[in-house]
Design a protein around this motif. Structure first.
Motif, PDB file in Angstrom:
ATOM      1  N   ILE A  64      11.902  24.570  70.753  1.00  0.00           N
ATOM      2  CA  ILE A  64      13.062  25.066  71.494  1.00  0.00           C
ATOM      3  C   ILE A  64      14.231  25.107  70.520  1.00  0.00           C
ATOM      4  O   ILE A  64      14.555  24.118  69.878  1.00  0.00           O
ATOM      5  CB  ILE A  64      13.395  24.159  72.699  1.00  0.00           C
ATOM      6  N   ASN A  65      14.851  26.288  70.396  1.00  0.00           N
ATOM      7  CA  ASN A  65      15.935  26.402  69.431  1.00  0.00           C
ATOM      8  C   ASN A  65      17.257  26.873  70.026  1.00  0.00           C
ATOM      9  O   ASN A  65      18.272  26.871  69.342  1.00  0.00           O
ATOM     10  CB  ASN A  65      15.532  27.297  68.252  1.00  0.00           C
ATOM     11  N   GLY A  66      17.285  27.269  71.282  1.00  0.00           N
ATOM     12  CA  GLY A  66      18.527  27.725  71.884  1.00  0.00           C
ATOM     13  C   GLY A  66      18.487  27.652  73.396  1.00  0.00           C
ATOM     14  O   GLY A  66      17.417  27.616  74.003  1.00  0.00           O
ATOM     15  N   LEU A  67      19.674  27.599  73.974  1.00  0.00           N
ATOM     16  CA  LEU A  67      19.811  27.612  75.432  1.00  0.00           C
ATOM     17  C   LEU A  67      20.812  28.698  75.810  1.00  0.00           C
ATOM     18  O   LEU A  67      21.864  28.825  75.181  1.00  0.00           O
ATOM     19  CB  LEU A  67      20.304  26.256  75.933  1.00  0.00           C
ATOM     20  N   VAL A  68      20.485  29.478  76.826  1.00  0.00           N
ATOM     21  CA  VAL A  68      21.392  30.498  77.339  1.00  0.00           C
ATOM     22  C   VAL A  68      22.146  29.872  78.502  1.00  0.00           C
ATOM     23  O   VAL A  68      21.534  29.402  79.460  1.00  0.00           O
ATOM     24  CB  VAL A  68      20.629  31.754  77.803  1.00  0.00           C
ATOM     25  N   ILE A  69      23.477  29.856  78.391  1.00  0.00           N
ATOM     26  CA  ILE A  69      24.306  29.255  79.429  1.00  0.00           C
ATOM     27  C   ILE A  69      25.158  30.344  80.071  1.00  0.00           C
ATOM     28  O   ILE A  69      25.846  31.095  79.370  1.00  0.00           O
ATOM     29  CB  ILE A  69      25.217  28.154  78.853  1.00  0.00           C
ATOM     30  N   GLY A  70      25.105  30.426  81.396  1.00  0.00           N
ATOM     31  CA  GLY A  70      25.946  31.349  82.145  1.00  0.00           C
ATOM     32  C   GLY A  70      27.282  30.670  82.426  1.00  0.00           C
ATOM     33  O   GLY A  70      27.311  29.607  83.034  1.00  0.00           O
ATOM     34  N   VAL A  71      28.375  31.268  81.950  1.00  0.00           N
ATOM     35  CA  VAL A  71      29.707  30.687  82.144  1.00  0.00           C
ATOM     36  C   VAL A  71      30.616  31.673  82.851  1.00  0.00           C
ATOM     37  O   VAL A  71      30.455  32.884  82.745  1.00  0.00           O
ATOM     38  CB  VAL A  71      30.355  30.257  80.802  1.00  0.00           C
ATOM     39  N   GLY A  72      31.582  31.128  83.573  1.00  0.00           N
ATOM     40  CA  GLY A  72      32.568  31.960  84.252  1.00  0.00           C
ATOM     41  C   GLY A  72      31.996  32.634  85.481  1.00  0.00           C
ATOM     42  O   GLY A  72      30.881  32.376  85.903  1.00  0.00           O
ATOM     43  N   GLY A  73      32.781  33.486  86.054  1.00  0.00           N
ATOM     44  CA  GLY A  73      32.352  34.233  87.227  1.00  0.00           C
ATOM     45  C   GLY A  73      32.355  33.385  88.482  1.00  0.00           C
ATOM     46  O   GLY A  73      32.706  32.201  88.472  1.00  0.00           O
ATOM     47  N   PHE A  74      31.959  34.019  89.562  1.00  0.00           N
ATOM     48  CA  PHE A  74      31.888  33.357  90.859  1.00  0.00           C
ATOM     49  C   PHE A  74      30.621  33.819  91.546  1.00  0.00           C
ATOM     50  O   PHE A  74      30.416  35.017  91.744  1.00  0.00           O
ATOM     51  CB  PHE A  74      33.125  33.696  91.707  1.00  0.00           C
ATOM     52  N   LEU A  75      29.752  32.881  91.883  1.00  0.00           N
ATOM     53  CA  LEU A  75      28.457  33.172  92.504  1.00  0.00           C
ATOM     54  C   LEU A  75      27.659  34.198  91.702  1.00  0.00           C
ATOM     55  O   LEU A  75      27.024  35.083  92.253  1.00  0.00           O
ATOM     56  CB  LEU A  75      28.659  33.653  93.949  1.00  0.00           C
ATOM     57  N   GLY A  76      27.742  34.087  90.384  1.00  0.00           N
ATOM     58  CA  GLY A  76      26.979  34.972  89.507  1.00  0.00           C
ATOM     59  C   GLY A  76      27.689  36.258  89.134  1.00  0.00           C
ATOM     60  O   GLY A  76      27.338  36.906  88.162  1.00  0.00           O
ATOM     61  N   ALA A  77      28.700  36.677  89.896  1.00  0.00           N
ATOM     62  CA  ALA A  77      29.435  37.909  89.587  1.00  0.00           C
ATOM     63  C   ALA A  77      30.453  37.614  88.495  1.00  0.00           C
ATOM     64  O   ALA A  77      31.203  36.651  88.581  1.00  0.00           O
ATOM     65  CB  ALA A  77      30.129  38.432  90.833  1.00  0.00           C
ATOM     66  N   GLY A  78      30.462  38.446  87.466  1.00  0.00           N
ATOM     67  CA  GLY A  78      31.395  38.259  86.363  1.00  0.00           C
ATOM     68  C   GLY A  78      30.991  37.175  85.394  1.00  0.00           C
ATOM     69  O   GLY A  78      31.755  36.806  84.512  1.00  0.00           O
ATOM     70  N   GLU A  79      29.784  36.671  85.536  1.00  0.00           N
ATOM     71  CA  GLU A  79      29.306  35.615  84.656  1.00  0.00           C
ATOM     72  C   GLU A  79      28.979  36.188  83.278  1.00  0.00           C
ATOM     73  O   GLU A  79      28.535  37.320  83.155  1.00  0.00           O
ATOM     74  CB  GLU A  79      28.052  34.984  85.264  1.00  0.00           C
ATOM     75  N   LYS A  80      29.205  35.390  82.260  1.00  0.00           N
ATOM     76  CA  LYS A  80      28.903  35.767  80.883  1.00  0.00           C
ATOM     77  C   LYS A  80      27.835  34.817  80.359  1.00  0.00           C
ATOM     78  O   LYS A  80      27.927  33.609  80.542  1.00  0.00           O
ATOM     79  CB  LYS A  80      30.169  35.643  80.036  1.00  0.00           C
TER      80      LYS A  80
END
Length: 129
Positions: A64-80
């Motif tokens: 395992i070499n990386g993790l994808v993190i969802g940041v920002g947004g609200f309830l998945g909308a606008g998440e980066k």
């Protein structure tokens, strides 16, 4: 016809042998499951939630070499979605529950390069928004 049947039996036996050789009799010591990371929340050092782990990246050797993190947004909308090195996320046990922490803030990650999942190549690619 006999040769075909014998060949099929030998091939089936070889496949069974290979399969048996690839199993383990016990889980490796000090091993964790992906469940300890995937879809789990990540917090900054002040215990403010940064986001959730959306994917676990594994190299061809199985590391395992990386993790994808969802940041920002609200309830998945606008998440980066951003990618951080696996080693950057630390584990801690608090109130009998595992916590994942990152020495970064949500705002700091919002300014990091974003990624999107490309189904055709089954990889994460830069999101050029």
């Amino acid at each position: 016809m006999k040769a075909l049947i014998v060949g099929s039996i030998v091939a089936a036996g070889m496949i069974a042998t290979v399969h048996a050789a690839e199993t383990m009799s016990a889980a490796p010591a000090e091993s964790w499951t992906v469940t300890n990371y995937y879809k789990q929340s990540v917090y900054d050092p002040k215990e403010s939630k940064i986001g959730d782990i959306d994917d676990v990246l594994v190299d061809k050797s199985g590391k395992i070499n990386g993790l994808v993190i969802g940041v920002g947004g609200f309830l998945g909308a606008g998440e980066k979605d951003v990618i951080v090195p696996f080693a950057a996320v630390k584990t801690a046990k608090k109130d009998n529950k595992w916590w994942l922490t990152l020495n970064e803030t949500k705002d700091g990650l919002k300014s990091a390069p974003g990624f999107k999942y490309d189904k055709a190549s089954t990889t994460w690619v830069p999101d050029n928004k």
